[in-house]
Design a protein around this motif. Structure first.
Motif, PDB file in Angstrom:
ATOM      1  N   MET A 174       0.853  -1.197   0.000  1.00 32.51           N
ATOM      2  CA  MET A 174       0.000   0.000   0.000  1.00 32.51           C
ATOM      3  C   MET A 174       0.879   1.233   0.000  1.00 32.51           C
ATOM      4  SD  MET A 174      -3.164  -0.640   2.550  1.00 32.51           S
ATOM      5  CE  MET A 174      -4.190  -2.096   2.454  1.00 32.51           C
ATOM      6  N   ILE A 175       0.358   2.322  -0.547  1.00 31.26           N
ATOM      7  CA  ILE A 175       1.099   3.592  -0.486  1.00 31.26           C
ATOM      8  C   ILE A 175       0.245   4.623   0.264  1.00 31.26           C
ATOM      9  CG2 ILE A 175       2.327   5.383  -1.758  1.00 31.26           C
ATOM     10  CD1 ILE A 175       2.848   3.268  -3.940  1.00 31.26           C
ATOM     11  N   ASP A 176      -0.787   5.148  -0.365  1.00 29.32           N
ATOM     12  CA  ASP A 176      -1.565   6.183   0.324  1.00 29.32           C
ATOM     13  C   ASP A 176      -2.603   5.613   1.294  1.00 29.32           C
ATOM     14  OD1 ASP A 176      -2.733   5.469  -2.362  1.00 29.32           O
ATOM     15  OD2 ASP A 176      -4.436   6.385  -1.366  1.00 29.32           O
ATOM     16  N   GLY A 177      -3.142   4.432   0.980  1.00 26.06           N
ATOM     17  CA  GLY A 177      -4.139   3.822   1.862  1.00 26.06           C
ATOM     18  C   GLY A 177      -5.502   4.464   1.763  1.00 26.06           C
TER      19      GLY A 177
ATOM     20  N   GLY B 177      -7.149   4.894  -1.531  1.00 31.66           N
ATOM     21  CA  GLY B 177      -7.777   4.637  -2.831  1.00 31.66           C
ATOM     22  C   GLY B 177      -7.240   5.457  -3.989  1.00 31.66           C
ATOM     23  N   MET B 178      -6.108   6.120  -3.827  1.00 38.49           N
ATOM     24  CA  MET B 178      -5.630   7.010  -4.893  1.00 38.49           C
ATOM     25  C   MET B 178      -4.545   6.411  -5.786  1.00 38.49           C
ATOM     26  SD  MET B 178      -5.673  10.806  -3.316  1.00 38.49           S
ATOM     27  CE  MET B 178      -4.786  10.484  -1.822  1.00 38.49           C
ATOM     28  N   CYS B 179      -3.665   5.570  -5.221  1.00 38.84           N
ATOM     29  CA  CYS B 179      -2.475   5.178  -5.994  1.00 38.84           C
ATOM     30  C   CYS B 179      -2.672   3.890  -6.810  1.00 38.84           C
ATOM     31  CB  CYS B 179      -1.282   5.012  -5.055  1.00 38.84           C
ATOM     32  SG  CYS B 179      -1.420   3.580  -3.973  1.00 38.84           S
ATOM     33  N   GLY B 180      -3.528   3.011  -6.372  1.00 40.37           N
ATOM     34  CA  GLY B 180      -3.764   1.756  -7.093  1.00 40.37           C
ATOM     35  C   GLY B 180      -2.769   0.654  -6.764  1.00 40.37           C
ATOM     36  N   ALA B 181      -1.800   0.926  -5.894  1.00 42.74           N
ATOM     37  CA  ALA B 181      -0.777  -0.082  -5.584  1.00 42.74           C
ATOM     38  C   ALA B 181      -1.374  -1.328  -4.927  1.00 42.74           C
ATOM     39  CB  ALA B 181       0.287   0.509  -4.668  1.00 42.74           C
ATOM     40  N   CYS B 182      -2.485  -1.165  -4.235  1.00 43.37           N
ATOM     41  CA  CYS B 182      -3.024  -2.267  -3.438  1.00 43.37           C
ATOM     42  C   CYS B 182      -4.078  -3.066  -4.199  1.00 43.37           C
ATOM     43  CB  CYS B 182      -3.633  -1.722  -2.157  1.00 43.37           C
ATOM     44  SG  CYS B 182      -5.079  -0.708  -2.485  1.00 43.37           S
TER      45      CYS B 182
ATOM     46  N   PHE C  97      -9.608  -2.329  -4.561  1.00 43.98           N
ATOM     47  CA  PHE C  97      -8.494  -1.747  -3.814  1.00 43.98           C
ATOM     48  C   PHE C  97      -8.599  -2.225  -2.357  1.00 43.98           C
ATOM     49  CE2 PHE C  97      -8.061   2.249  -6.698  1.00 43.98           C
ATOM     50  CZ  PHE C  97      -7.550   1.445  -7.698  1.00 43.98           C
TER      51      PHE C  97
ATOM     52  N   CYS D 188      -7.248  -1.115   0.238  1.00 43.43           N
ATOM     53  CA  CYS D 188      -7.289  -0.072   1.275  1.00 43.43           C
ATOM     54  C   CYS D 188      -8.679   0.509   1.497  1.00 43.43           C
ATOM     55  CB  CYS D 188      -6.287   1.028   0.974  1.00 43.43           C
ATOM     56  SG  CYS D 188      -6.652   1.960  -0.513  1.00 43.43           S
TER      57      CYS D 188
HETATM   58 FE1  FES Z   1      -3.202   3.358  -2.802  1.00 52.63          FE
HETATM   59 FE2  FES Z   1      -4.845   1.484  -1.960  1.00 52.63          FE
HETATM   60  S1  FES Z   1      -2.931   1.987  -1.157  1.00 52.63           S
HETATM   61  S2  FES Z   1      -5.079   2.773  -3.677  1.00 52.63           S
END
Ligand code: FES
Length: 269
Positions: free
Chosen positions: A214-217, A219-224, A234, A236
């Protein structure tokens, strides 16, 4: 956030209690926070393992396993955490299901404690499965035994409870005819995958608490992102809890390996 208490509760496993009144007031079982130990660190999602709204305190349990968690582990009682944001994610779906099995391994032993309390308060019969490689790696046995009706241990070396893994013990219990209305698993990806495989033939609803990068947690980055029932979700914001029988485990396991090399060389760099 000030760290009120920090201790090692098992080799490589840390419990940290922070003064976080805003989070303690709103926390619900199953939610997490994103920790940034110092201004140069990565962001690490940590399940909220315990909290006291009256005292304004929140506790997390984490494994010292990579660069970011090494930074976290370096903080000690009295230090300030650079940032600790939460509560994030959706809480557990708590209802009166009947007999509920909660499976915890590694940091997930801490994660199932609030679930055990909430499920018991909702009128369920709660059976906790706590697993580790050896008995000295288990922790919070007393807290779990207080929160659940029954705690079943499994250790790889057989030093406590059944020799083997939690999924071996659960499979054995199910084969013997024991019935569960719901299973909830928190811990390493492989453990949750195995639990979902064990319960699939019995069609027991099995909720797993996913732990992707996770990065932002928020819902913005899409990493999760995960593939759940063929749809992108997502972890997060839509999770982190999903139906273990709908998770595309191949995608999860492949994505978790994406930064293995960077993680290994991070310290040297
Ligand atoms: Fe970035 Fe979920 S941690 S969208």
């Amino acid at each position: 956030m000030k760290i009120i208490d920090k201790k090692i509760i098992a080799p490589n496993v840390h419990e940290m209690t922070l003064a976080a009144p805003g989070i303690a007031e709103k926390a619900r079982a199953g939610q997490f926070a994103i920790a940034i130990p110092n201004r140069f660190s990565e962001r690490t999602p940590l399940t909220l393992a315990d909290w006291d709204a009256g005292k304004g305190e929140v506790s997390v349990v984490f494994l010292e396993i990579g660069d970011a968690t090494r930074d976290l582990a370096a903080l000690t009682t009295g230090d300030e955490m650079y940032s600790f944001t939460g509560p994030l994610g959706q809480p557990f779906d708590i209802d009166k299901f009947g007999k509920v099995g909660l499976v915890g391994g590694c940091y997930g032993i801490g994660g199932i404690l609030p679930a055990a309390r909430a499920m018991q308060a909702a009128g369920n019969e709660v059976v906790a499965f706590s697993e580790a490689r050896s008995s000295f790696l288990l922790y919070w046995n007393d807290k779990l035994e207080e929160a659940a009706h029954d705690v079943r241990y499994s250790t790889s070396d057989g030093s406590l409870g059944r020799k083997g893994h939690a999924h071996d013990l659960l499979a054995e219990n199910l084969e013997e005819g024991e019935h569960f209305d719901r299973i909830l698993a928190i811990g390493c990806t492989f453990m949750m995958y195995r639990i979902a495989q064990v319960t699939r033939p019995y069609q027991i609803k099995t909720v797993v608490s996913m732990n992707p990068i996770m990065i932002d947690g928020t819902g913005m980055c899409g990493a999760c992102r995960l593939s759940i029932g063929g749809k992108t979700k997502f972890a997060c914001v839509d999770g982190p809890h999903f139906d273990g029988h709908e998770v595309d485990w191949d995608v999860v396991l492949a994505r978790r390996k994406a930064y293995l090399e960077e993680e290994i060389v991070a310290k040297e760099r």
